[in-house]
Design an enzyme around this catalytic site. Structure first.
Site, PDB file in Angstrom:
ATOM      1  N   LYS A  37       0.557  -1.053  -0.066  1.00 45.79           N
ATOM      2  CA  LYS A  37       0.324  -0.185  -0.330  1.00 45.79           C
ATOM      3  C   LYS A  37       0.980   1.047  -0.076  1.00 45.79           C
ATOM      4  CE  LYS A  37      -4.102  -0.307   2.556  1.00 45.79           C
ATOM      5  NZ  LYS A  37      -4.618  -0.115   4.193  1.00 45.79           N
ATOM      6  N   LEU A 259     -32.921  10.171   3.479  1.00 42.91           N
ATOM      7  CA  LEU A 259     -34.674   9.901   3.622  1.00 42.91           C
ATOM      8  C   LEU A 259     -34.986   9.039   2.119  1.00 42.91           C
ATOM      9  CD1 LEU A 259     -37.014  13.077   4.777  1.00 42.91           C
ATOM     10  CD2 LEU A 259     -36.406  10.222   6.309  1.00 42.91           C
ATOM     11  N   ALA A 261     -35.125   5.745   0.724  1.00 45.03           N
ATOM     12  CA  ALA A 261     -35.422   4.305   0.865  1.00 45.03           C
ATOM     13  C   ALA A 261     -34.912   3.412  -0.529  1.00 45.03           C
ATOM     14  CB  ALA A 261     -37.376   4.093   0.247  1.00 45.03           C
ATOM     15  N   CYS A 269     -19.154   1.392   7.657  1.00 49.50           N
ATOM     16  CA  CYS A 269     -19.035   2.233   8.582  1.00 49.50           C
ATOM     17  C   CYS A 269     -20.351   1.826   9.511  1.00 49.50           C
ATOM     18  CB  CYS A 269     -18.684   3.684   8.325  1.00 49.50           C
ATOM     19  SG  CYS A 269     -17.101   4.448   8.142  1.00 49.50           S
ATOM     20  N   ARG A 339     -17.851  -3.110   1.141  1.00 50.19           N
ATOM     21  CA  ARG A 339     -17.863  -4.020   2.727  1.00 50.19           C
ATOM     22  C   ARG A 339     -19.655  -3.623   2.980  1.00 50.19           C
ATOM     23  NH1 ARG A 339     -13.507  -0.040   5.770  1.00 50.19           N
ATOM     24  NH2 ARG A 339     -14.715   1.292   4.250  1.00 50.19           N
TER      25      ARG A 339
HETATM   26  C1  UDX Z   1     -20.712   7.416   6.583  1.00 49.71           C
HETATM   27  C2  UDX Z   1     -21.205   8.644   7.127  1.00 49.71           C
HETATM   28  O1  UDX Z   1     -22.241   9.515   6.364  1.00 49.71           O
HETATM   29  C3  UDX Z   1     -19.762   9.370   7.723  1.00 49.71           C
HETATM   30  O2  UDX Z   1     -20.357  10.421   8.108  1.00 49.71           O
HETATM   31  C4  UDX Z   1     -19.787   8.743   8.523  1.00 49.71           C
HETATM   32  O3  UDX Z   1     -17.853   9.532   9.317  1.00 49.71           O
HETATM   33  C5  UDX Z   1     -18.689   7.175   8.196  1.00 49.71           C
HETATM   34  O4  UDX Z   1     -19.741   6.761   7.748  1.00 49.71           O
HETATM   35  P1  UDX Z   1     -20.319   6.783   4.310  1.00 49.71           P
HETATM   36  O5  UDX Z   1     -20.125   5.224   4.937  1.00 49.71           O
HETATM   37  O6  UDX Z   1     -18.960   7.073   3.158  1.00 49.71           O
HETATM   38  O7  UDX Z   1     -20.449   7.399   6.033  1.00 49.71           O
HETATM   39  O8  UDX Z   1     -21.593   6.092   3.749  1.00 49.71           O
HETATM   40  P2  UDX Z   1     -23.011   7.099   3.950  1.00 49.71           P
HETATM   41  O9  UDX Z   1     -23.191   8.033   2.653  1.00 49.71           O
HETATM   42  O10 UDX Z   1     -23.340   8.169   4.915  1.00 49.71           O
HETATM   43  O11 UDX Z   1     -24.017   6.374   3.034  1.00 49.71           O
HETATM   44  C6  UDX Z   1     -24.074   5.139   4.208  1.00 49.71           C
HETATM   45  C7  UDX Z   1     -24.909   4.173   3.056  1.00 49.71           C
HETATM   46  O12 UDX Z   1     -26.496   4.363   3.152  1.00 49.71           O
HETATM   47  C8  UDX Z   1     -25.007   3.649   2.021  1.00 49.71           C
HETATM   48  O13 UDX Z   1     -25.096   1.804   1.831  1.00 49.71           O
HETATM   49  C9  UDX Z   1     -26.050   4.932   1.227  1.00 49.71           C
HETATM   50  O14 UDX Z   1     -26.441   3.730  -0.072  1.00 49.71           O
HETATM   51  C10 UDX Z   1     -27.301   4.245   2.133  1.00 49.71           C
HETATM   52  N1  UDX Z   1     -28.356   5.658   2.280  1.00 49.71           N
HETATM   53  C11 UDX Z   1     -28.209   6.603   2.280  1.00 49.71           C
HETATM   54  C12 UDX Z   1     -29.977   5.185   2.098  1.00 49.71           C
HETATM   55  O15 UDX Z   1     -30.071   4.171   1.585  1.00 49.71           O
HETATM   56  N2  UDX Z   1     -30.530   5.432   2.149  1.00 49.71           N
HETATM   57  C13 UDX Z   1     -29.736   7.564   2.330  1.00 49.71           C
HETATM   58  O16 UDX Z   1     -31.027   7.973   2.160  1.00 49.71           O
HETATM   59  C14 UDX Z   1     -28.485   7.975   2.502  1.00 49.71           C
END
Ligand code: UDX
Length: 442
Positions: A37, A259, A261, A269, A339
């Site tokens: 890496k 929001l 769906a 995360c 992941r």
């Molecule tokens: C998240 C947090 O947003 C961030 O602040 C934190 O530091 C790390 O975790 P991330 O994992 O990059 O960030 O993704 P995020 O944009 O939050 O989306 C997470 C998941 O939720 C995705 O699978 C996305 O598709 C889903 N999602 C998001 C929905 O299903 N509906 C939504 O309205 C928003």
């Protein structure tokens, strides 16, 4: 003012933090145990897909502000400011977080600290970790009480990592109010540019800072599962959850963001953070406070099952011997991260029920093949859809929103599309002769 700092861990969080701190003008040393890496990073190559990060990386390597090493000795010699940005994945077979990487950084670094130093943790950790690591660092370090551990959680979103790091919506710093005398001043120097831009800066105790991060992710997960629960009710009552979300989202107290769906949240995360949060609350005797997160998790996992059912319905009840096209494998668009990806999870479940599944994703092919080698992969959306009985759109990449339904209709066997992210225009697909199903909408 220029600071010298070491950043431990060069994964998503660490590599982004290291490159962005150099972009702010600091001198940064990225540290990792993974030699391959580091070689890629040194060559200016970001080992994952993150829009804009490669330019920042290259620019700062060329300017001589950013270097990489495997040597903790070099890091301890170089800097008195240290950031921990290693992963805290879910433990195998348990909800709790695996803290071994974070602990390994402190155990390897602290014995080398002969001068006063501040260690800022950025990784997401269970509440109580920072205080424990602080005691351990003071005990192991030759500089003893002159070594401080502070917690500075990271809120970056994949796909917006550079912007979120350079222009965060807030900076949270947890310090030990009794022992700390330098961490806040050092943080003010490190983040001077952000503070000049009036970024809210919240200085708290260690436990609160740790909890801010887990609470934020728990809230976001809850918001998504709330709308997915509404989607279930909409499905049962022939209502449209997308219109419902627009309508309730106009209330500023609710807000329209998060929001959407669909097949729910995944990634490195939200799923593991809400589980680790429940596990930690249990240890603290506060498990009742978070039992609702179990339901948040349940609702989320049910969306994946629901998608499999919809696919089954579309082919007349049994997936055996059918051909299913899966568009999207990343857990969200503008990312190559798979992941705990709902998309790949659905693809795997459908294959297990006897369908031939072909997957296409604009960026996540390599990671998907490594994780699910038994699925078939195509080099384009059209190739994935050739001869398909059903097309499933499982990640809302722009490329999929822009598909012309008439054209795609010529390559499939049956014109069935299921929109797992409610990202397509139902009328356009129906006009082109497709049957369209969304999630929580007709
Ligand atoms: C998240 C947090 O947003 C961030 O602040 C934190 O530091 C790390 O975790 P991330 O994992 O990059 O960030 O993704 P995020 O944009 O939050 O989306 C997470 C998941 O939720 C995705 O699978 C996305 O598709 C889903 N999602 C998001 C929905 O299903 N509906 C939504 O309205 C928003």
């Amino acid at each position: 003012m220029t600071c010298k700092m070491a950043v431990f861990g060069t994964g998503y969080l660490g590599a982004t933090h290291a490159a962005c701190m150099a972009e702010l003008g600091h001198e940064v040393l990225g540290v990792d145990v993974d030699v391959d890496k580091l070689a890629r990073l040194e060559a200016g190559e970001v080992p994952f897909f993150e829009p804009g990060l490669d330019e920042v990386l290259k620019r700062n390597i060329d300017a001589g502000r950013l270097r990489f090493t495997t040597s903790y000795e070099e890091a301890a010699e170089f800097a008195d400011i240290h950031f921990i940005g290693v992963g805290t994945p879910q433990k195998k077979g348990e909800f709790a977080a695996d803290l071994s990487y974070v602990e390994a950084v402190v155990d390897s670094l602290a014995p080398l600290l002969t001068r006063p130093a501040v260690i800022f943790g950025k990784s997401t950790v269970p509440v109580g970790t920072a205080a424990r690591l602080g005691a351990r660092a003071r005990q192991l370090a030759p500089a003893g009480d002159e070594v401080e551990v502070a917690w500075n959680p990271e809120f970056l979103r994949e796909g917006f990592a550079v912007k979120d790091t350079l222009h965060p919506d807030r900076i949270v710093l947890g310090i030990d109010p009794v022992r700390s005398h330098r961490a806040e001043d050092v943080a003010r120097e490190v983040y001077a540019q952000q503070l000049q831009e009036d970024t809210p800066f919240l200085v708290t105790d260690l436990a609160t800072a740790e909890l801010v991060k887990t609470a934020a992710n728990a809230f976001l997960a809850t918001k998504i599962s709330f709308i997915n629960a509404m989607a279930e009710v909409c499905e049962a009552s022939s209502a449209d959850v997308t219109v419902l979300a627009d309508a309730i989202g106009h209330d500023a107290r609710i807000g329209r963001r998060f929001l959407n769906a669909g097949i729910g949240f995944g990634g490195g995360c939200l799923p593991k953070d809400i589980r680790a949060f429940m596990a930690r609350a249990g240890e603290l005797g506060a498990d009742q406070a978070l039992t609702f997160l179990r339901e948040v998790d349940n609702i989320n996992m049910r969306r994946r099952t629901r998608m499999v059912e919809l696919a089954k319905d579309a082919v007349g009840g049994s997936l055996l011997g059918t051909r299913i096209a899966v568009l999207g494998a990343a857990f969200k668009p503008d990312s190559d991260d798979v992941r705990d990806s709902p998309a790949l999870n659905v693809a795997g479940q459908i294959q297990l029920q006897g369908a031939a599944v072909t997957v296409y994703d604009p960026q996540a092919m390599k990671n998907s093949m490594a994780l699910f080698p038994t699925l078939s992969y195509a080099s384009s959306a059209v190739e994935a859809c050739r001869g398909a009985d059903v097309v499933l759109v499982l990640t809302e990449w722009n490329e999929f929103r822009q598909i012309v339904p008439q054209a795609l209709g010529n390559v499939v066997r049956n014109k069935h599309v299921i929109d797992g992210r409610n990202c397509l225009d139902p009328a356009a697909w129906r006009t082109a002769g497709w049957t369209y199903r969304g999630m929580g909408r007709l």
